[in-house]
Design an enzyme around this catalytic site. Structure first.
Site: not given
Length: 229
Positions: A23, A21, A178
């Site tokens: 961000d 991922d 995250d």
């Protein structure tokens, strides 16, 4: 997979590709996202949202972000919010984004070790391509799957597409993210997952069975053969 199983799979070659991922995992565009969100809400004449709430929208699609921030689901408002967000994004997003310190060394080591690397993100393709180019990572990433290429996470389609583009079986790729959205996408794709706790999600937001590390630096250490956490 737990931590021991992931480390063993990295060591013996069962994991042949890493998918990230963007961000709060590979890097951060928080400043740009907050600026775009504030601009869109203000332009629509809506009250400002608390910063912690805006941070919770990072990684979500814009329609989900709009609903979380306003409680609204109407198509007109959602479309207007997205249009204004993208309008500001073209101005600030690439310039304000950056990679975490361990990201470039990790991607470089992947290249040296023959591990494929890719990005699967709910960001738009022009933005993520611009960020990777600015940060010197574009040549180290074998594939980028954006919200423009596949249904957004938590749908598994982007992970499947990335694995296909890298020429790897799904089970031989490790997805790093995250958020519980990333975790759900990996589970739906039947792909191993490693939570990276550099975002706003805490360890308890993930399944107890999910392996987690505090930062990419730990994964870099694993690949170098270190024993630290």
């Amino acid at each position: 997979m737990n931590e021991h199983t992931i480390r063993a799979a990295l060591a013996d070659g069962r994991i042949r590709g890493l998918l990230f991922d963007f961000d709060y995992t590979l890097g951060e565009s928080e400043r740009g996202i907050l600026a775009c969100t504030r601009y869109a809400l203000e332009s629509l004449g809506l009250p400002p949202a608390p910063e912690p709430l805006m941070k919770r929208t990072i990684g979500l699609t814009l329609d989900r972000a709009f609903t979380l921030l306003t409680g609204r689901t109407d198509p007109e408002g959602t479309a207007a919010f997205a249009r204004l967000f993208h309008e500001k994004s073209a101005e600030v997003m690439v310039a304000s984004a950056w990679l975490y310190p361990a990201a470039l060394p990790l991607l470089t080591l992947c290249r040296e070790r023959g591990l494929a690397a890719g990005v699967v993100t709910n960001k738009s393709r022009p933005r993520i391509a611009g960020i990777l180019e600015k940060e010197g990572a574009q040549a180290l990433v074998g594939t980028v799957v954006s919200v423009d290429d596949a249904p957004p996470k938590p749908a598994p389609d982007g992970l499947w597409l990335a694995a296909e583009q890298l020429g790897l079986p799904v089970e031989s790729c490790l997805f790093l993210g995250d958020s519980p959205t990333d975790e759900a996408a990996a589970h739906a794709a039947a792909m191993p997952f490693l939570a990276v706790l550099t975002g706003v999600s805490a360890r308890e937001d993930f399944s107890p069975e999910t392996a987690a590390v505090p930062s990419l630096a730990v994964l870099l250490d694993w690949l170098k053969g270190g024993g630290g956490r």
